[in-house]
Design a protein around this motif. Sequence first.
Motif, PDB file in Angstrom:
ATOM      1  N   MET A  68      20.801  80.986  63.612  1.00 42.72           N
ATOM      2  CA  MET A  68      21.669  81.697  62.675  1.00 42.72           C
ATOM      3  C   MET A  68      22.276  82.907  63.382  1.00 42.72           C
ATOM      4  O   MET A  68      21.579  83.662  64.042  1.00 42.72           O
ATOM      5  CB  MET A  68      20.846  82.158  61.463  1.00 42.72           C
ATOM      6  N   ALA A  69      23.587  83.063  63.271  1.00 45.20           N
ATOM      7  CA  ALA A  69      24.300  84.165  63.912  1.00 45.20           C
ATOM      8  C   ALA A  69      23.874  85.497  63.309  1.00 45.20           C
ATOM      9  O   ALA A  69      23.637  85.598  62.105  1.00 45.20           O
ATOM     10  CB  ALA A  69      25.797  83.968  63.757  1.00 45.20           C
ATOM     11  N   GLU A  70      23.804  86.509  64.163  1.00 40.19           N
ATOM     12  CA  GLU A  70      23.364  87.823  63.707  1.00 40.19           C
ATOM     13  C   GLU A  70      24.475  88.853  63.851  1.00 40.19           C
ATOM     14  O   GLU A  70      25.101  88.970  64.904  1.00 40.19           O
ATOM     15  CB  GLU A  70      22.135  88.274  64.492  1.00 40.19           C
ATOM     16  N   ALA A  71      24.706  89.598  62.769  1.00 38.70           N
ATOM     17  CA  ALA A  71      25.711  90.655  62.738  1.00 38.70           C
ATOM     18  C   ALA A  71      25.023  92.004  62.879  1.00 38.70           C
ATOM     19  O   ALA A  71      23.871  92.169  62.474  1.00 38.70           O
ATOM     20  CB  ALA A  71      26.464  90.616  61.420  1.00 38.70           C
ATOM     21  N   LEU A  72      25.741  92.978  63.431  1.00 40.19           N
ATOM     22  CA  LEU A  72      25.269  94.354  63.470  1.00 40.19           C
ATOM     23  C   LEU A  72      26.097  95.150  62.481  1.00 40.19           C
ATOM     24  O   LEU A  72      27.330  95.133  62.542  1.00 40.19           O
ATOM     25  CB  LEU A  72      25.402  94.944  64.877  1.00 40.19           C
ATOM     26  N   ILE A  73      25.421  95.831  61.575  1.00 31.74           N
ATOM     27  CA  ILE A  73      26.090  96.687  60.597  1.00 31.74           C
ATOM     28  C   ILE A  73      25.828  98.132  61.003  1.00 31.74           C
ATOM     29  O   ILE A  73      24.670  98.552  61.125  1.00 31.74           O
ATOM     30  CB  ILE A  73      25.563  96.432  59.169  1.00 31.74           C
ATOM     31  N   GLY A 105      25.558  83.432  54.951  1.00 30.70           N
ATOM     32  CA  GLY A 105      24.829  82.674  55.965  1.00 30.70           C
ATOM     33  C   GLY A 105      24.527  83.381  57.266  1.00 30.70           C
ATOM     34  O   GLY A 105      24.212  82.722  58.265  1.00 30.70           O
ATOM     35  N   PHE A 106      24.604  84.702  57.283  1.00 34.10           N
ATOM     36  CA  PHE A 106      24.346  85.453  58.510  1.00 34.10           C
ATOM     37  C   PHE A 106      23.073  86.290  58.405  1.00 34.10           C
ATOM     38  O   PHE A 106      22.729  86.774  57.331  1.00 34.10           O
ATOM     39  CB  PHE A 106      25.523  86.391  58.819  1.00 34.10           C
ATOM     40  N   LYS A 107      22.408  86.456  59.543  1.00 32.74           N
ATOM     41  CA  LYS A 107      21.333  87.441  59.655  1.00 32.74           C
ATOM     42  C   LYS A 107      21.992  88.769  59.985  1.00 32.74           C
ATOM     43  O   LYS A 107      23.095  88.793  60.547  1.00 32.74           O
ATOM     44  CB  LYS A 107      20.377  87.073  60.802  1.00 32.74           C
ATOM     45  N   THR A 108      21.316  89.870  59.643  1.00 35.50           N
ATOM     46  CA  THR A 108      21.895  91.178  59.950  1.00 35.50           C
ATOM     47  C   THR A 108      20.868  92.083  60.623  1.00 35.50           C
ATOM     48  O   THR A 108      19.665  91.969  60.383  1.00 35.50           O
ATOM     49  CB  THR A 108      22.409  91.885  58.682  1.00 35.50           C
ATOM     50  N   ARG A 109      21.382  92.953  61.450  1.00 33.02           N
ATOM     51  CA  ARG A 109      20.593  94.036  62.030  1.00 33.02           C
ATOM     52  C   ARG A 109      21.300  95.315  61.632  1.00 33.02           C
ATOM     53  O   ARG A 109      22.528  95.398  61.694  1.00 33.02           O
ATOM     54  CB  ARG A 109      20.536  93.899  63.554  1.00 33.02           C
ATOM     55  N   SER A 133      25.394 106.441  64.028  1.00 35.01           N
ATOM     56  CA  SER A 133      25.887 106.158  65.372  1.00 35.01           C
ATOM     57  C   SER A 133      24.799 106.188  66.437  1.00 35.01           C
ATOM     58  O   SER A 133      24.820 105.373  67.364  1.00 35.01           O
ATOM     59  CB  SER A 133      27.015 107.125  65.726  1.00 35.01           C
ATOM     60  N   SER A 134      23.830 107.088  66.343  1.00 37.19           N
ATOM     61  CA  SER A 134      22.791 107.124  67.386  1.00 37.19           C
ATOM     62  C   SER A 134      21.936 105.861  67.338  1.00 37.19           C
ATOM     63  O   SER A 134      21.578 105.304  68.379  1.00 37.19           O
ATOM     64  CB  SER A 134      21.938 108.388  67.296  1.00 37.19           C
ATOM     65  N   ALA A 135      21.635 105.373  66.141  1.00 37.99           N
ATOM     66  CA  ALA A 135      20.880 104.121  66.012  1.00 37.99           C
ATOM     67  C   ALA A 135      21.707 102.962  66.572  1.00 37.99           C
ATOM     68  O   ALA A 135      21.182 102.075  67.246  1.00 37.99           O
ATOM     69  CB  ALA A 135      20.517 103.865  64.552  1.00 37.99           C
ATOM     70  N   ALA A 136      23.013 102.980  66.331  1.00 39.61           N
ATOM     71  CA  ALA A 136      23.893 101.923  66.842  1.00 39.61           C
ATOM     72  C   ALA A 136      23.904 101.917  68.366  1.00 39.61           C
ATOM     73  O   ALA A 136      23.790 100.857  68.988  1.00 39.61           O
ATOM     74  CB  ALA A 136      25.313 102.120  66.312  1.00 39.61           C
ATOM     75  N   PHE A 146      29.080  89.529  65.581  1.00 35.82           N
ATOM     76  CA  PHE A 146      30.166  90.407  65.169  1.00 35.82           C
ATOM     77  C   PHE A 146      29.570  91.710  64.674  1.00 35.82           C
ATOM     78  O   PHE A 146      28.367  91.812  64.447  1.00 35.82           O
ATOM     79  CB  PHE A 146      31.070  89.769  64.104  1.00 35.82           C
ATOM     80  N   ILE A 147      30.432  92.721  64.519  1.00 37.75           N
ATOM     81  CA  ILE A 147      30.002  94.060  64.126  1.00 37.75           C
ATOM     82  C   ILE A 147      30.815  94.522  62.928  1.00 37.75           C
ATOM     83  O   ILE A 147      32.040  94.382  62.916  1.00 37.75           O
ATOM     84  CB  ILE A 147      30.175  95.060  65.287  1.00 37.75           C
ATOM     85  N   CYS A 148      30.121  95.067  61.927  1.00 33.02           N
ATOM     86  CA  CYS A 148      30.763  95.751  60.809  1.00 33.02           C
ATOM     87  C   CYS A 148      30.573  97.239  61.063  1.00 33.02           C
ATOM     88  O   CYS A 148      29.436  97.711  61.181  1.00 33.02           O
ATOM     89  CB  CYS A 148      30.125  95.353  59.485  1.00 33.02           C
ATOM     90  N   LEU A 149      31.658  97.979  61.170  1.00 35.21           N
ATOM     91  CA  LEU A 149      31.617  99.368  61.631  1.00 35.21           C
ATOM     92  C   LEU A 149      32.273 100.317  60.651  1.00 35.21           C
ATOM     93  O   LEU A 149      33.449 100.152  60.308  1.00 35.21           O
ATOM     94  CB  LEU A 149      32.320  99.449  62.991  1.00 35.21           C
ATOM     95  N   ASP A 150      31.514 101.328  60.233  1.00 36.95           N
ATOM     96  CA  ASP A 150      32.062 102.418  59.426  1.00 36.95           C
ATOM     97  C   ASP A 150      32.751 103.398  60.371  1.00 36.95           C
ATOM     98  O   ASP A 150      32.356 103.539  61.534  1.00 36.95           O
ATOM     99  CB  ASP A 150      30.926 103.118  58.667  1.00 36.95           C
ATOM    100  N   ILE A 151      33.757 104.081  59.894  1.00 35.00           N
ATOM    101  CA  ILE A 151      34.477 105.050  60.720  1.00 35.00           C
ATOM    102  C   ILE A 151      33.955 106.469  60.507  1.00 35.00           C
ATOM    103  O   ILE A 151      33.691 107.189  61.458  1.00 35.00           O
ATOM    104  CB  ILE A 151      36.003 104.999  60.415  1.00 35.00           C
ATOM    105  N   ASN A 152      33.811 106.884  59.260  1.00 31.55           N
ATOM    106  CA  ASN A 152      33.448 108.262  58.952  1.00 31.55           C
ATOM    107  C   ASN A 152      31.933 108.446  58.954  1.00 31.55           C
ATOM    108  O   ASN A 152      31.270 108.215  57.951  1.00 31.55           O
ATOM    109  CB  ASN A 152      34.033 108.681  57.602  1.00 31.55           C
ATOM    110  N   MET A 153      31.421 108.844  60.126  1.00 34.44           N
ATOM    111  CA  MET A 153      29.990 109.118  60.277  1.00 34.44           C
ATOM    112  C   MET A 153      29.832 110.460  60.976  1.00 34.44           C
ATOM    113  O   MET A 153      30.672 110.821  61.804  1.00 34.44           O
ATOM    114  CB  MET A 153      29.311 108.016  61.108  1.00 34.44           C
TER     115      MET A 153
END
Length: 123
Positions: A1-6, A25-29, A34-37, A49-56
């Motif tokens: 199963m493909a894993e995404a990074l949020i 259908g995706f696993k997530t991490r 930002s430091s954790a990322a 793939f990556i889901c990325l917030d801008i305002n951090m």
Amino acid sequence: MAEALIIDDNRITADALSQMLKVLGFKTRMAYGSSAAMSILGSGFTPKFICLDINMPGVDGIEILGYLRREPNLIPVPVFVITSDAQPETRKKVMKLGANVMLIKPATIDALENALKKAKLLK
């Protein structure tokens, strides 16, 4: 199963996004900031793939996006910017930096599904 990074400093938003991706259908991490990322990405993990917030706080999503597009093993990884900043200048900036899609919060499962199909990560 493909894993995404949020990557999002707001746990509620990140967890909701994770639940939607699991339904699709995706696993997530998770990286709650930002430091954790940077720690996760620096460990050699390459997400589908990556889901990325801008305002951090601290290192923002724009800086992380720049890093993602300079790192050879991360350049091909699709990045979905998911932000509350709906300004046209922001969209232009993130797309120029190499984001694949920009979604406005709160992202819906339909918008997420369409973005995944556009990136050929979902049929």
